[in-house]
Design a protein around this motif. Sequence first.
Motif, short mmCIF file in Angstrom:
data_model
loop_
_atom_site.label_atom_id
_atom_site.label_comp_id
_atom_site.label_asym_id
_atom_site.label_seq_id
_atom_site.Cartn_x
_atom_site.Cartn_y
_atom_site.Cartn_z
N LYS A 1 12.26 4.66 0.72
CA LYS A 1 13.02 3.74 1.57
C LYS A 1 13.19 2.43 0.81
O LYS A 1 12.62 1.38 1.14
N PHE A 2 13.97 2.49 -0.26
CA PHE A 2 14.05 1.38 -1.21
C PHE A 2 14.67 0.12 -0.60
O PHE A 2 14.25 -0.99 -0.91
N GLU A 3 15.62 0.29 0.28
CA GLU A 3 16.24 -0.88 0.93
C GLU A 3 15.23 -1.58 1.83
O GLU A 3 15.12 -2.82 1.83
N ASP A 4 14.46 -0.78 2.61
CA ASP A 4 13.45 -1.37 3.49
C ASP A 4 12.33 -2.03 2.66
O ASP A 4 11.83 -3.11 3.03
N ASN B 1 -0.16 10.40 2.08
CA ASN B 1 0.39 10.52 3.43
C ASN B 1 1.01 9.16 3.78
O ASN B 1 0.47 8.39 4.57
N TYR B 2 2.15 8.90 3.16
CA TYR B 2 2.71 7.56 3.18
C TYR B 2 3.24 7.16 4.56
O TYR B 2 3.20 5.98 4.92
N LYS B 3 3.73 8.11 5.33
CA LYS B 3 4.27 7.75 6.65
C LYS B 3 3.15 7.26 7.58
O LYS B 3 3.31 6.23 8.25
N ASP C 1 4.67 -1.11 -0.24
CA ASP C 1 4.39 0.00 -1.15
C ASP C 1 4.58 1.36 -0.46
O ASP C 1 5.11 2.30 -1.07
N ALA C 2 4.15 1.45 0.81
CA ALA C 2 4.30 2.71 1.55
C ALA C 2 5.78 3.04 1.77
O ALA C 2 6.20 4.21 1.66
N LEU C 3 6.58 2.02 2.04
CA LEU C 3 8.03 2.24 2.20
C LEU C 3 8.66 2.70 0.88
O LEU C 3 9.51 3.59 0.86
#
Length: 260
Positions: free
Chosen positions: A72-75, A37-39, A65-67
């Motif tokens: 959300k690779f840029e973030d 539940n990464y968000k 890691d969660a991003l």
Amino acid sequence: MKQLIIVVLLVLQASFLFAQQEKRDIRKGNQLYQAKNYKEAEDNYRKALAKSNNKTVEGNFNLGDALYKQKKFEDAQQQFTKIAATSKDKQVLANAYHNIGNSLLENKKLEESIAAYKKSLLNNPDDEQTRYNLSYAQKMLKKQQDDKKNQNKNDKNKDKDQNKDKNKDDKNKDKDNKDKDKKDQDKKDQDKKDKDNKDKNKPDNKDPQDQQQQQPQPNNVSKDDAERMLEALKNDEKATQDKLKNKKLKGARANISKDW
């Protein structure tokens, strides 16, 4: 002094409470992360960092890691770049650059990801996982470059073939035009020849009566009529001769006076 001691104790107690809450948020975030539940994990890591003014290395790493898990690779790249810019610990730097390389690799930024992996290995040369990722990124870059070269070569060959086909089409078109012009000219020449022959064989535009007059009239006189005409001519000629003869005889006689 007692009041000062009390204030210090209160500050320490508050800091301890914030630290405890921060750890609780991080632990909660870790549990959510493990549950994929990464968000919600991201939200708990941000809460933890807000309580420590973004100074907790664990909270920053886990947020990155969660991003990354949310694609959300840029973030994620920006988050790990911030960690690398504020830390002097070699292991922290090695891990941060490793994760920067992964984020860049996911965004197909191969050359930049290779540079990040190399920085990671400078801080931890024994990291086999980073070494493997570096090798993978280098192979991907080489493949990309080879594909680009082949594409450029194919494009050039395609352009060459298109130009060749175009020149061939132009030549065929010119040949067709020449053949058409020749056929048109031959047709004109033949039409002119046919016209000349037609005019040559065409009767003159004269009055039919004139043509009739110019043409010899057919001889419709029978043989008997011709003989009678010939006999008549002979008789006329004899009469004429007799007349001339009588005239001469009369002329030989003496003159006779007129009867007044």
